[in-house]
Each structure stands twice: as structure tokens, then as C-alpha cells.
Design an enzyme around this catalytic site. Structure first.
Site, mmCIF file in Angstrom:
data_model
loop_
_atom_site.group_PDB
_atom_site.id
_atom_site.type_symbol
_atom_site.label_atom_id
_atom_site.label_comp_id
_atom_site.label_asym_id
_atom_site.label_seq_id
_atom_site.Cartn_x
_atom_site.Cartn_y
_atom_site.Cartn_z
ATOM 1 N N THR A 1 -13.442 -8.038 5.730
ATOM 2 C CA THR A 1 -12.067 -8.036 6.682
ATOM 3 C C THR A 1 -11.849 -6.695 7.282
ATOM 4 O O THR A 1 -11.445 -6.420 8.331
ATOM 5 C CB THR A 1 -11.070 -8.378 5.492
ATOM 6 O OG1 THR A 1 -11.498 -9.625 4.862
ATOM 7 C CG2 THR A 1 -9.662 -8.682 6.600
ATOM 8 N N ASP B 1 -2.577 3.322 5.720
ATOM 9 C CA ASP B 1 -2.030 2.432 6.693
ATOM 10 C C ASP B 1 -1.304 1.324 6.230
ATOM 11 O O ASP B 1 -0.321 0.628 6.732
ATOM 12 C CB ASP B 1 -3.488 1.963 7.481
ATOM 13 C CG ASP B 1 -4.207 1.038 6.489
ATOM 14 O OD1 ASP B 1 -4.058 1.048 5.198
ATOM 15 O OD2 ASP B 1 -5.536 0.570 6.957
ATOM 16 N N ARG B 2 -1.167 1.361 5.057
ATOM 17 C CA ARG B 2 -0.147 0.270 4.220
ATOM 18 C C ARG B 2 1.175 0.966 3.869
ATOM 19 O O ARG B 2 1.187 2.157 3.779
ATOM 20 C CB ARG B 2 -0.728 -0.159 2.853
ATOM 21 C CG ARG B 2 -1.768 -1.286 3.273
ATOM 22 C CD ARG B 2 -2.385 -1.820 1.746
ATOM 23 N NE ARG B 2 -3.368 -2.725 2.155
ATOM 24 C CZ ARG B 2 -3.657 -3.752 1.388
ATOM 25 N NH1 ARG B 2 -3.053 -4.038 0.574
ATOM 26 N NH2 ARG B 2 -4.881 -4.515 1.838
ATOM 27 N N SER C 1 0.296 -8.237 3.534
ATOM 28 C CA SER C 1 -0.221 -7.385 2.741
ATOM 29 C C SER C 1 0.037 -5.763 2.845
ATOM 30 O O SER C 1 -0.722 -5.149 2.952
ATOM 31 C CB SER C 1 -1.836 -7.547 2.843
ATOM 32 O OG SER C 1 -2.247 -7.287 4.361
ATOM 33 N N ARG D 1 -6.774 -15.675 -2.774
ATOM 34 C CA ARG D 1 -5.480 -15.583 -2.507
ATOM 35 C C ARG D 1 -4.832 -16.906 -2.528
ATOM 36 O O ARG D 1 -5.127 -17.623 -1.594
ATOM 37 C CB ARG D 1 -5.436 -14.618 -1.649
ATOM 38 C CG ARG D 1 -5.958 -13.362 -1.668
ATOM 39 C CD ARG D 1 -5.280 -12.293 -0.748
ATOM 40 N NE ARG D 1 -6.186 -11.180 -0.626
ATOM 41 C CZ ARG D 1 -6.404 -10.253 -1.350
ATOM 42 N NH1 ARG D 1 -5.867 -10.124 -2.631
ATOM 43 N NH2 ARG D 1 -7.400 -9.102 -1.093
ATOM 44 N N LYS E 1 -2.731 -0.577 11.387
ATOM 45 C CA LYS E 1 -1.371 -0.271 10.776
ATOM 46 C C LYS E 1 -1.010 0.861 10.392
ATOM 47 O O LYS E 1 -2.207 1.738 10.396
ATOM 48 C CB LYS E 1 -1.346 -1.500 9.809
ATOM 49 C CG LYS E 1 -2.518 -1.290 8.651
ATOM 50 C CD LYS E 1 -2.308 -2.457 7.562
ATOM 51 C CE LYS E 1 -3.258 -2.389 6.538
ATOM 52 N NZ LYS E 1 -4.302 -3.404 6.782
ATOM 53 N N ASP F 1 -5.710 4.996 2.443
ATOM 54 C CA ASP F 1 -5.832 5.602 3.610
ATOM 55 C C ASP F 1 -4.594 5.516 4.498
ATOM 56 O O ASP F 1 -4.957 5.940 5.810
ATOM 57 C CB ASP F 1 -7.120 5.055 4.272
ATOM 58 C CG ASP F 1 -6.746 3.420 4.685
ATOM 59 O OD1 ASP F 1 -5.848 3.013 3.781
ATOM 60 O OD2 ASP F 1 -7.121 2.991 5.481
ATOM 61 N N SER G 1 -9.719 1.654 1.749
ATOM 62 C CA SER G 1 -8.142 1.573 1.572
ATOM 63 C C SER G 1 -7.543 1.489 0.253
ATOM 64 O O SER G 1 -7.539 2.593 -0.270
ATOM 65 C CB SER G 1 -8.055 0.087 2.145
ATOM 66 O OG SER G 1 -6.584 -0.175 2.599
ATOM 67 N N HIS G 2 -7.079 0.677 -0.364
ATOM 68 C CA HIS G 2 -6.456 0.458 -1.364
ATOM 69 C C HIS G 2 -7.111 0.399 -2.754
ATOM 70 O O HIS G 2 -6.660 0.196 -3.672
ATOM 71 C CB HIS G 2 -5.235 -0.592 -1.339
ATOM 72 C CG HIS G 2 -5.802 -1.850 -1.046
ATOM 73 N ND1 HIS G 2 -6.237 -1.994 0.376
ATOM 74 C CD2 HIS G 2 -6.200 -2.912 -1.867
ATOM 75 C CE1 HIS G 2 -6.933 -3.188 0.303
ATOM 76 N NE2 HIS G 2 -6.716 -3.833 -1.057
ATOM 77 N N ASP H 1 -0.706 3.774 1.175
ATOM 78 C CA ASP H 1 -2.110 3.538 0.297
ATOM 79 C C ASP H 1 -3.187 4.466 0.513
ATOM 80 O O ASP H 1 -2.940 5.613 1.096
ATOM 81 C CB ASP H 1 -2.693 1.929 0.524
ATOM 82 C CG ASP H 1 -3.198 1.896 2.030
ATOM 83 O OD1 ASP H 1 -2.841 2.979 2.905
ATOM 84 O OD2 ASP H 1 -4.108 1.322 2.183
#
Ligand code: G1P
Ligand code: ZN
Length: 544
Positions: free
Chosen positions: A18, A282-283, A366, A497, A377, A280, A113-114, A278
Site C-alpha cells: 500500500t 503523515d497521520r 486510517s 480489516r 497526507k 513519519d 509509518s506507524h 505517527d
């Protein structure tokens, strides 16, 4: 310094998911593993030769080593100059901004990421194109194809270079600019939002807020913007020091992983506003006093109120949401008479729509929201959007969201994740679901009548490219939906999910517990997919 040509053999597991290639650190530490993937980027992106590359990561374990390798490979592959984040660190949205701002030929972002960090945890790498966004599927497919055939890579023979102090130097024939991106990013934010108004609002209302950087990349950006520029009291930014293992936690801003922050919003002494970002940057998660804003609602509220923010005072051209994101924003778009696009999961699908000016705002359930200011994002951007909105409206977070529900209805929304399940069982579950889709339409379950059931496919309206197998959608006549998908970012086993939403137009029913409201749909999802029978699990591992 000499260029070495190193012989190598392909790895068969370098297909980006993704969001880039994510694997355990130990996988990346195998001889030639990182090098092969990086060479595949250079081989398939010829404009990088003689061009500029932006390079940085979220600071997780193995970030520094990877930066050193990539710098020497960039020099050996004829890159003319590299902008590298100080300490090897760039938040993902800052990297996107720099690529655009300096008109670079691309960027390499090192992040998982997270996902947790550390020697036994995760690492990742992704390539961003000159528009600043994650490479679209045709580019990731070309990179993947190249990883299957390459037999050598190029690297400069040389010492480690200093990436900790802002400076410029030569590495072979390549210029290196070590750069602190905090200021450039802050400048962009000042163009988009009304900083004076937010600063006055903080002063005049004794507003109390917390921003949880989760020991990840946004700490220095948030300290500078929120505390220094906007005057939030020192200590408003917590866990601000980036750490290679994120302090041993999941740097994932949600109700499960940011409990310390959630607790700060609760009870009589709870703060007015809290947010987290998060690994990096972006969240984002947005909280009010005793109140959680679902990411889907956050996007809808932003769209409905966009003209109150300087960046959008001329209106918005359109919106987009990923398929599993709730349909709350669709009704706002209807009312504003602007288009609303439903895209597959992953930020890369928003890039073309943003580039073509079709949309101004976009988001995912998300914990991702963003706009046309970059092509990723952007966590801090979302926080500043909310602060600007609070300053203009002078209402609490909860009051703003409740008023929104009264006008548009409330989309109750929840996501149930079943992590670390057996890959074969996950594939079987999805296969059986797909086989049963044809017969579902028209069936009624506990009063919910199925109006469509399909395997989501997307045709990009800008370049016509088609993406299939993007998750199973079951939509009901009353607007509720159940979505099933397998994660494309995990590094172990499979993650199922299950996304559930139901629309409640009646304001008298807007204050119920989400899980209680969703219970019948949750049971229906379990029954339709036979989750327990196939995976052996009788409950999700994470609920958001
Ligand atoms: C997850 C999210 C998706 C997001 C991606 C990268 O991907 O669901 O919305 O774009 O992380 O942050 P998934 O693991 O579901 O494939
Ligand atoms: Zn992220």
C-alpha cells in the site's frame, strides 16, 4: 573516490505494498537487499541521473545506515544533487513539500509509518515522484519488475559522511545539502493558515492543548510551530524527542496506541484539544475534551468549513476519500455541489486528482487527511486546520462535530482489525466472500437490505489506469456498509480489516456508543465472512 560495480542476485519479495516496501529490519540488513531495491529505483527513473533527489526518513532504527548507503549509490548513479534531512530525518509531508518546492526529480523516503521500530521491528522505503506524491502503481510495478532482473548495483567506495549539521559538500561528483526542513515546512503552514488568529485565540482563551509526537518525527516540527510560533505553553507538545524505537511503542495515533494522550482529554481537568501524529508525521488523531473525532468525520467537517480557512477561502474544487472511509464527506460534497471521488486505499490514488485540480481535500479512515498543499497526507496540517477552525468558530471540538451531525446526519463508524492471522486462511476468507457476492444483492439481514456487493475496482479518471481487487464492498439500502480488505502494509502473516458504517439521520440518536450501535452489523460481518470458522479468531485485535 571510485565507483564500484557490485554483482548481486534478485530477491523475490520486493513488491511494494500500500505504501512502499516494508519488511523487518533484519530483512533489510541482508547483504544487497536495500541496495537492490535502490538500484531498481535508479534504473527505472532515468531523470534522477543529472537531477535532484530529496532523501530522508522517520528516524527509525536503520535510518542512518540506509541514508549513508543511498547517498553513495546516488553519487555512483550520476545524481547531481541530494537534499538530505538533518540527521537523516524528514517527515513524509515535509519531504513531499521539498520535492515540489525545489522541483526535484523525486524523493526516497525511509519509513514504515506507524509500525514499531527497533532491531526486531519494521523498516520501509518508498519512492516519491516529482509531483511530491507516492509513486503510482505503474511506477511501483516497474521498480518491482526491475528488482526481479537486476544483476549489479553501483556504489561509491568511500567513508561515511556527516549528516548531522546543516552544510553543503561534495560526495564524488554529487552535491549534498544537509538541510533542516522544519523552517521550510513551517513557512508553508504559515501561508495556509491564520497564525495570528490562532495565537490570539490561545492567549485570550487560555486554551489548553496537548500534541503527542509519540517519540517520532513530528516532535521538532510541532515544538517549533505550536510552541514557538503560535505560543502554546511549553509542554504542550509531549513525547517530542524522536527515538529510533519510538520509546518502545507503536507510533500510531489511534485510541488503542495513544492512550496516554486520550487520558489527558478526560474528566474535569481534561484539556480542550489534543492531537497526535505517527512515525513519519503523515497521520493525525483529533480529540476534544471528552471527545474523539473519527477521521472520516474530521474530513467531512473540514470540507464543510473549508472556506473559513485562508487556504480555501475561494472554495474547494472537490473531495476524495478512500473506499473504506465513511460516506460522511459525500453528503457535504452533495450540499456544496462539488464532486466526491471514491478511490482505493492508499494515498497514491489521490495524486492524479490533486494534480488535475479535481479535488482540494482528501482523506482516509486510517487517520489520514490532507490537501493540495503537498501530495502526502499531513498530520500537523490537520492539527493546524482544526486549531484555525476552533479559533474562528470559538466553539468546542464536540460542539462543532455535533452541529455537523445535526445538519448532515451521523455516520457511526468503526474498523475491526484481525492482525497476524494465517495468510492462507485470510486468502481463503476473501475468496469465499468473493464467490458469494453474486447472490447477496436483494437479500435482507436484520432489516438491512443489500443494494450492491462487489469487489471494488477503480478507473483513474485522469489517466484511465485500472486498479482491481481493492476490497469487498457490501452496501445496504439504508446507507450502511460493510467492507472487507486485507492490509497491504503488514510485515507478518495477514491482517484482515473489517470496516463498518451506518448512517443515523435522527439527532436524538446521535449520542450512542458506537460499538453498541454497530453490534448488529458486526455480527452480520462475522456471519457473512465466517471469520471465526476460517481464522479461529472470535474477536478483533484492534478496534478503531
Ligand atoms: C494502511 C491504511 C491505509 C494507509 C496506509 C498507509 O494500509 O489502511 O489507509 O494509506 O496504511 O498509511 P493497509 O495496511 O490497510 O494496506
Ligand atoms: Zn505514516
Amino acid at each position: 573516490m571510485t565507483v564500484l560495480t557490485v554483482s548481486t542476485t534478485p530477491f523475490d519479495d520486493q513488491k511494494p505494498g500500500t505504501s512502499g516496501l516494508r519488511k523487518k529490519v533484519r530483512v533489510f540488513q541482508q547483504p544487497h537487499y536495500l541496495e537492490n531495491f535502490v538500484q531498481a529505483i535508479f534504473d527505472t527513473q532515468p531523470d534522477l541521473k543529472g537531477g535532484m533527489l530529496v532523501l530522508g526518513g522517520d528516524g527509525r532504527y536503520y535510518n542512518r545506515e540506509a541514508i549513508q548507503i543511498i547517498l553513495r549509490m546516488a553519487a555512483a548513479n550520476g545524481v547531481e544533487s541530494v537534499m538530505v534531512g538533518k540527521g537523516g530525518i524528514l517527515s513524509t509531508p515535509a519531504a513531499s513539500h521539498l520535492i515540489r518546492h525545489f522541483e526535484a526529480q523525486g524523493g526516497i523516503i525511509l519509513s514504515a509509518s506507524h509500525n514499531p521500530g527497533g532491531p526486531d521491528e519494521d523498516f520501509g522505503i518508498k519512492f516519491n515522484t516529482p509531483n511530491g506524491g507516492p509513486a503510482p502503481e505503474k511506477v511501483t510495478e516497474a521498480i518491482h519488475a526491475r528488482t526481479k532482473t537486476l544483476s549489479q548495483y553501483l556504489i561509491l567506495n568511500g567513508e561515511e559522511v556527516d549528516i548531522d549539521s546543516p552544510q553543503q559538500f561534495q560526495l564524488g561528483n554529487m552535491g549534498v545539502d544537509v538541510f533542516d526542513s522544519v523552517y521550510a515546512y513551517a513557512e508553508l503552514m504559515q501561508e495556509l493558515f491564520d497564525f495570528d488568529r490562532i495565537r490570539n485565540f490561545f492567549d485570550s482563551t487560555h486554551f489548553r492543548m496537548r500534541f503527542d509526537a509519540m517519540h517520532a518525527v513530528t516532535g521538532p516540527y510541532a515544538r517549533y510551530i505550536l510552541e514557538e510560533l503560535l505560543g502554546a505553553p511549553p509542554g504542550s507538545v509531549i513525547n517530542a524527542e524522536p527515538k529510533p524505537d519510538f520509546g518502545g511503542h507503536h507510533p500510531d495515533p489511534n485510541l488503542a496506541h495513544a492512550q496516554e494522550l486520550v487520558a489527558m482529554t478526560q474528566g474535569a481537568r481534561g484539556v480542550d484539544f489534543a492531537a497526535a501524529s505517527d512515525g513519519d508525521g503523515d497521520r493525525n488523531m483529533i480529540l476534544g475534551h471528552d471527545f474523539f473525532v473519527t477521521p472520516s468525520d474530521s474530513l467531512a467537517v473540514m470540507a464543510a468549513n473549508a472556506t473559513l480557512i485562508p487556504a480555501f477561502n475561494g472554495g474547494i474544487s472537490g473531495v476524495a476519500r478512500s473506499m473504506p472511509t465513511s460516506q460522511a464527506v459525500d453528503r457535504v460534497a452533495d450540499m456544496l455541489e462539488v464532486p466526491c471521488f471514491e478511490t482505493p486505499t492508499g494515498w497514491k490514488f489521490f495524486g492524479n486528482l490533486l494534480d488535475a485540480g479535481e479535488i482540494s481535500l482528501c482523506g482516509e479512515e486510517s487517520f489520514g487527511t490532507g490537501s493540495n498543499h503537498v501530495r502526502e497526507k499531513d498530520g500537523l496540517w490537520a492539527v493546524l486546520f482544526w486549531l484555525n477552525l476552533l479559533a474562528v468558530k470559538g466553539q468546542s471540538v464536540a460542539d462543532i462535530v455535533r452541529a455537523h451531525w445535526r445538519k448532515y446526519g451521523r455516520n457511526y463508524y468503526t474498523r475491526h482489525d484481525y492482525e497476524g492471522i494465517d495468510k492462507a486462511a485470510a486468502d481463503k476468507l476473501m475468496k469465499q466472500l468473493k464467490e458469494g457476492l453474486g447472490s447477496l444483492v436483494g437479500d435482507e439481514f436484520n432489516g438491512h437490505r443489500v443494494s450492491y456487493a462487489d469487489d471494488f475496482a477503480y478507473t483513474d479518471p485522469v489517466d484511465g489506469s485500472v486498479s482491481k481487487n481493492q476490497g469487498i464492498r457490501i452496501g445496504f439500502k439504508d446507507g450502511s456498509r460493510i467492507i472487507f480488505r486485507l492490509s497491504g502494509t503488514g510485515t507478518e502473516g495477514a491482517t484482515l480489516r473489517v470496516y463498518l458504517e451506518s448512517l443515523e439521520p435522527d439527532p436524538a440518536k446521535h449520542n450512542q456508543d458506537t460499538q453498541a450501535v454497530m453490534r448488529p452489523l458486526i455480527e452480520l460481518a462475522e456471519m457473512l465472512a465466517n471469520i471465526k470458522g476460517i481464522t479461529g479468531r472470535d474477536a478483533p485485535t484492534v478496534i478503531t
